[in-house]
Design an enzyme around this catalytic site. Structure first.
Site, PDB file in Angstrom:
ATOM      1  N   ARG A   1      30.206  49.729  41.607  1.00  0.00           N
ATOM      2  CA  ARG A   1      29.827  48.386  40.441  1.00  0.00           C
ATOM      3  C   ARG A   1      31.485  48.311  39.842  1.00  0.00           C
ATOM      4  NH1 ARG A   1      24.903  50.623  39.493  1.00  0.00           N
ATOM      5  NH2 ARG A   1      23.187  49.427  40.260  1.00  0.00           N
TER       6      ARG A   1
ATOM      7  N   LYS B   1      42.221  37.502  41.856  1.00  0.00           N
ATOM      8  CA  LYS B   1      40.858  36.508  42.037  1.00  0.00           C
ATOM      9  C   LYS B   1      40.856  37.928  43.806  1.00  0.00           C
ATOM     10  CE  LYS B   1      41.235  31.831  41.585  1.00  0.00           C
ATOM     11  NZ  LYS B   1      41.643  30.609  41.741  1.00  0.00           N
TER      12      LYS B   1
ATOM     13  N   GLU C   1      54.222  28.985  47.943  1.00  0.00           N
ATOM     14  CA  GLU C   1      54.196  29.606  46.402  1.00  0.00           C
ATOM     15  C   GLU C   1      54.397  28.923  45.425  1.00  0.00           C
ATOM     16  OE1 GLU C   1      49.801  29.086  46.796  1.00  0.00           O
ATOM     17  OE2 GLU C   1      49.444  30.505  47.849  1.00  0.00           O
TER      18      GLU C   1
ATOM     19  N   LYS D   1      52.218  32.908  36.694  1.00  0.00           N
ATOM     20  CA  LYS D   1      51.707  32.828  37.089  1.00  0.00           C
ATOM     21  C   LYS D   1      50.820  34.369  36.186  1.00  0.00           C
ATOM     22  CE  LYS D   1      48.246  33.586  39.819  1.00  0.00           C
ATOM     23  NZ  LYS D   1      47.266  34.209  41.353  1.00  0.00           N
TER      24      LYS D   1
ATOM     25  N   GLU E   1      39.526  30.425  35.014  1.00  0.00           N
ATOM     26  CA  GLU E   1      39.225  29.032  35.596  1.00  0.00           C
ATOM     27  C   GLU E   1      38.292  28.435  35.017  1.00  0.00           C
ATOM     28  OE1 GLU E   1      41.434  29.060  39.590  1.00  0.00           O
ATOM     29  OE2 GLU E   1      40.582  27.209  39.742  1.00  0.00           O
TER      30      GLU E   1
ATOM     31  N   ARG F   1      43.875  27.524  34.929  1.00  0.00           N
ATOM     32  CA  ARG F   1      44.000  28.335  35.977  1.00  0.00           C
ATOM     33  C   ARG F   1      44.203  26.999  37.120  1.00  0.00           C
ATOM     34  NH1 ARG F   1      43.131  34.237  37.898  1.00  0.00           N
ATOM     35  NH2 ARG F   1      43.714  34.204  39.546  1.00  0.00           N
TER      36      ARG F   1
ATOM     37  N   ASN G   1      46.422  25.655  41.960  1.00  0.00           N
ATOM     38  CA  ASN G   1      45.953  25.180  43.522  1.00  0.00           C
ATOM     39  C   ASN G   1      46.454  24.214  44.308  1.00  0.00           C
ATOM     40  OD1 ASN G   1      43.950  28.222  43.805  1.00  0.00           O
ATOM     41  ND2 ASN G   1      42.637  26.820  42.739  1.00  0.00           N
TER      42      ASN G   1
ATOM     43  N   HIS H   1      45.905  23.003  47.328  1.00  0.00           N
ATOM     44  CA  HIS H   1      44.887  24.104  48.140  1.00  0.00           C
ATOM     45  C   HIS H   1      43.529  23.647  49.101  1.00  0.00           C
ATOM     46  CE1 HIS H   1      48.182  26.844  46.697  1.00  0.00           C
ATOM     47  NE2 HIS H   1      46.946  28.196  46.944  1.00  0.00           N
TER      48      HIS H   1
ATOM     49  N   HIS I   1      43.448  24.885  52.246  1.00  0.00           N
ATOM     50  CA  HIS I   1      42.173  25.024  52.605  1.00  0.00           C
ATOM     51  C   HIS I   1      41.140  24.506  53.667  1.00  0.00           C
ATOM     52  CE1 HIS I   1      41.609  28.328  48.586  1.00  0.00           C
ATOM     53  NE2 HIS I   1      42.700  27.986  49.387  1.00  0.00           N
TER      54      HIS I   1
ATOM     55  N   HIS J   1      48.325  30.362  55.269  1.00  0.00           N
ATOM     56  CA  HIS J   1      47.826  30.644  54.122  1.00  0.00           C
ATOM     57  C   HIS J   1      48.921  28.805  53.073  1.00  0.00           C
ATOM     58  CE1 HIS J   1      45.935  29.824  50.570  1.00  0.00           C
ATOM     59  NE2 HIS J   1      46.574  30.016  49.545  1.00  0.00           N
TER      60      HIS J   1
HETATM   61  P1  NAD Z   1      48.705  38.658  55.361  1.00  0.00           P
HETATM   62  O1  NAD Z   1      48.005  39.213  54.256  1.00  0.00           O
HETATM   63  O2  NAD Z   1      48.159  38.892  56.247  1.00  0.00           O
HETATM   64  O3  NAD Z   1      50.549  39.165  55.681  1.00  0.00           O
HETATM   65  C1  NAD Z   1      50.525  38.357  56.494  1.00  0.00           C
HETATM   66  C2  NAD Z   1      50.928  39.274  57.332  1.00  0.00           C
HETATM   67  O4  NAD Z   1      52.494  40.447  56.883  1.00  0.00           O
HETATM   68  C3  NAD Z   1      50.631  39.948  58.358  1.00  0.00           C
HETATM   69  O5  NAD Z   1      50.401  40.147  59.687  1.00  0.00           O
HETATM   70  C4  NAD Z   1      50.281  41.382  57.572  1.00  0.00           C
HETATM   71  O6  NAD Z   1      50.455  42.387  58.167  1.00  0.00           O
HETATM   72  C5  NAD Z   1      52.171  41.891  57.680  1.00  0.00           C
HETATM   73  N1  NAD Z   1      52.846  42.127  56.100  1.00  0.00           N
HETATM   74  C6  NAD Z   1      52.826  42.909  55.355  1.00  0.00           C
HETATM   75  N2  NAD Z   1      53.665  42.765  54.932  1.00  0.00           N
HETATM   76  C7  NAD Z   1      54.605  43.127  55.053  1.00  0.00           C
HETATM   77  C8  NAD Z   1      55.895  43.498  55.722  1.00  0.00           C
HETATM   78  N3  NAD Z   1      56.301  44.005  54.188  1.00  0.00           N
HETATM   79  N4  NAD Z   1      56.659  43.986  56.599  1.00  0.00           N
HETATM   80  C9  NAD Z   1      55.895  43.333  58.125  1.00  0.00           C
HETATM   81  N5  NAD Z   1      55.071  42.623  58.311  1.00  0.00           N
HETATM   82  C10 NAD Z   1      54.446  42.461  57.229  1.00  0.00           C
HETATM   83  O7  NAD Z   1      49.138  37.172  54.256  1.00  0.00           O
HETATM   84  P2  NAD Z   1      49.491  37.226  53.256  1.00  0.00           P
HETATM   85  O8  NAD Z   1      50.316  35.597  53.286  1.00  0.00           O
HETATM   86  O9  NAD Z   1      50.378  38.513  51.999  1.00  0.00           O
HETATM   87  O10 NAD Z   1      48.224  36.552  52.434  1.00  0.00           O
HETATM   88  C11 NAD Z   1      48.087  35.402  52.385  1.00  0.00           C
HETATM   89  C12 NAD Z   1      46.254  35.551  51.806  1.00  0.00           C
HETATM   90  O11 NAD Z   1      46.641  35.862  50.474  1.00  0.00           O
HETATM   91  C13 NAD Z   1      45.401  34.578  52.355  1.00  0.00           C
HETATM   92  O12 NAD Z   1      43.763  34.590  52.851  1.00  0.00           O
HETATM   93  C14 NAD Z   1      45.229  33.695  50.418  1.00  0.00           C
HETATM   94  O13 NAD Z   1      43.945  33.517  50.871  1.00  0.00           O
HETATM   95  C15 NAD Z   1      45.336  34.729  49.802  1.00  0.00           C
HETATM   96  N6  NAD Z   1      45.477  34.557  48.994  1.00  0.00           N
HETATM   97  C16 NAD Z   1      44.938  35.084  47.719  1.00  0.00           C
HETATM   98  C17 NAD Z   1      45.510  34.999  46.404  1.00  0.00           C
HETATM   99  C18 NAD Z   1      44.629  35.191  45.187  1.00  0.00           C
HETATM  100  O14 NAD Z   1      45.477  34.667  44.265  1.00  0.00           O
HETATM  101  N7  NAD Z   1      44.235  36.522  45.089  1.00  0.00           N
HETATM  102  C19 NAD Z   1      46.531  33.602  45.993  1.00  0.00           C
HETATM  103  C20 NAD Z   1      47.045  33.582  47.406  1.00  0.00           C
HETATM  104  C21 NAD Z   1      46.508  33.554  48.145  1.00  0.00           C
HETATM  105  N1  GLY Z   2      46.145  31.247  43.385  1.00  0.00           N
HETATM  106  C1  GLY Z   2      45.193  30.978  42.590  1.00  0.00           C
HETATM  107  C2  GLY Z   2      45.227  31.332  41.283  1.00  0.00           C
HETATM  108  O1  GLY Z   2      45.123  32.928  41.367  1.00  0.00           O
HETATM  109  O2  GLY Z   2      44.234  31.530  40.422  1.00  0.00           O
END
Ligand code: NAD
Ligand code: GLY
Length: 363
Positions: free
Chosen positions: A120, A142, A184, A226, A236, A243, A247, A250, A254, A267
């Protein structure tokens, strides 16, 4: 090192940004949490950075459980989430265990959702290693996983206790991932920070060349934007703006990610093409000029990003966009640009305009 604060009352936390932070994590985390960590990473990031982070912590007397997940957006699902729970239970991790996400946004979203729900809720720390994670996903709480029918459809809000963004980790990031993060970064300029957008236009070459000072500034300015938005509308729920404005692009993006299958487009790439669609729709509503749209397209292209979407067909886009989390009572709300530097939510764009904007922006 720079420190920013996410002002969320009793859930407030610092974002530390700078080089060499992985080695210094022991000094920071010891003050925050019990000396037991479960570090979640993936098969790409763990060989690069796990020991750098875990070694000094272990020496400082912290018990460490390693959880290494398969890499990729296609693994952001129930099955992978369950691998985290399996490991936590096998290692008898209790409620005082802090879960640490070491990786990009995929690891962060998975580990964060695990932290929100394991027994939890247990403490959580973000150690983002992609540009995208350092400027966006590690901040704001998030967390979640994808569903075959929709991106990020299952999850929870769960704020970290700390975000530790070691800018040295960007040295190993593939070029395509750097560009994805810039999508972003550009977003913040477009939605609420015109001076930052102008700075990005003047400094895109330095960012693409990974100039350390330029990257640090972009990360800091993005996180400041942010943090301010999240502090104002944590969950949001604001009726207008708030917030949701984070997006931009997005809802279209998406649809691209889900429509092509997770992991085909990154992404950030999908967000970039989606941002051009949002700009084109804003033009159709009379808010942007043709040259404004060209300005958006040009900056994204200079960041190495796609500026048109895949040809899924407008019907498929619209169907997928109908699953967006901003859909309320069947009504689609889109984030659009009232002018460059100012975003708004819009619930009454005509379907014909949305369709035309999509068709105009598909290669
Ligand atoms: P990812 O986590 O897939 O990382 C991208 C690639 O880079 C992967 O292959 C990873 O293993 C590699 N990698 C990571 N760090 C590295 C480093 N220092 N050196 C070499 N390789 C490295 O992708 P991302 O772009 O970081 O994140 C995308 C995800 O984030 C999506 O799922 C998206 O929906 C999510 N997201 C979430 C939020 C949120 O607010 N929670 C906001 C934006 C995006
Ligand atoms: N990436 C959008 C949010 O965090 O709200």
């Amino acid at each position: 090192m720079r420190t920013l604060n996410v002002a969320l009352g009793e859930r407030a936390y610092p974002i530390l940004i700078g080089p060499g932070l992985l080695d210094r994590a022991a000094g920071v985390t010891n003050a925050l949490v019990a000396p037991r960590l479960a570090i979640v990473s993936n098969t790409t990031v763990a060989p690069l950075y796990f020991e750098k982070l875990a070694g000094p912590l272990r020496q400082a007397g912290v018990g460490i459980t390693a959880i290494v997940l398969p890499d990729g957006e296609s693994h952001k699902n129930w099955e992978t989430l369950n691998l985290i729970f399996d490991a936590l239970l096998k290692e008898r991790c209790d409620r005082t265990t802090t879960i640490v996400a070491l990786g990009g946004g995929v690891v962060g979203d998975l580990a964060g959702f695990a932290a929100a729900s394991y027994q939890r809720g247990v403490p959580f720390i973000q150690v983002p290693t992609t540009l995208l994670a350092q400027v966006d996903s590690s901040v704001g709480g998030k967390t979640g996983i994808n569903h075959p029918r929709g991106k990020n459809m299952v999850g929870a809000f769960w704020q970290p206790k700390l975000v530790l963004a070691d800018t040295d980790t960007l040295g190993t990031l593939p070029a395509r991932e750097l560009s994805a993060g810039l999508a972003e970064v550009i977003k913040y300029g477009l939605i609420r920070d015109l001076p930052f957008l102008e700075w990005l236009e003047a400094n895109m070459a330095e960012l693409m060349a990974r100039d350390a000072a330029a990257l640090s500034y972009a990360i800091e300015r993005s996180c400041a934007n942010k943090a301010e938005v999240v502090a104002g509308d944590e969950r949001e729920t604001a009726k207008d703006g708030g917030r949701a404005l984070l997006n931009l692009g997005h809802t279209f993006g998406h649809a691209i990610e889900t429509g092509l299958g997770y992991g085909q487009w990154l992404h950030g790439e999908a967000v970039a093409a989606g941002t051009v669609m949002a700009a084109e729709l804003s033009r159709r509503l009379g808010w942007l000029t043709q040259s404004d749209v060209a300005r958006v397209r040009d900056l994204l292209a200079r960041a190495g990003l796609p500026v048109s979407g895949p040809k899924l067909g407008a019907d498929r886009y619209l169907d997928l966009m109908g699953h967006d989390k901003k859909v309320i009572a069947g009504k689609l709300r889109l984030v659009l640009l009232q002018q460059i530097g100012t975003a708004v939510t819009c619930g009454d764009a005509a379907a014909t305009d949305i369709r035309a904007a999509i068709e105009d922006c598909c290669a």
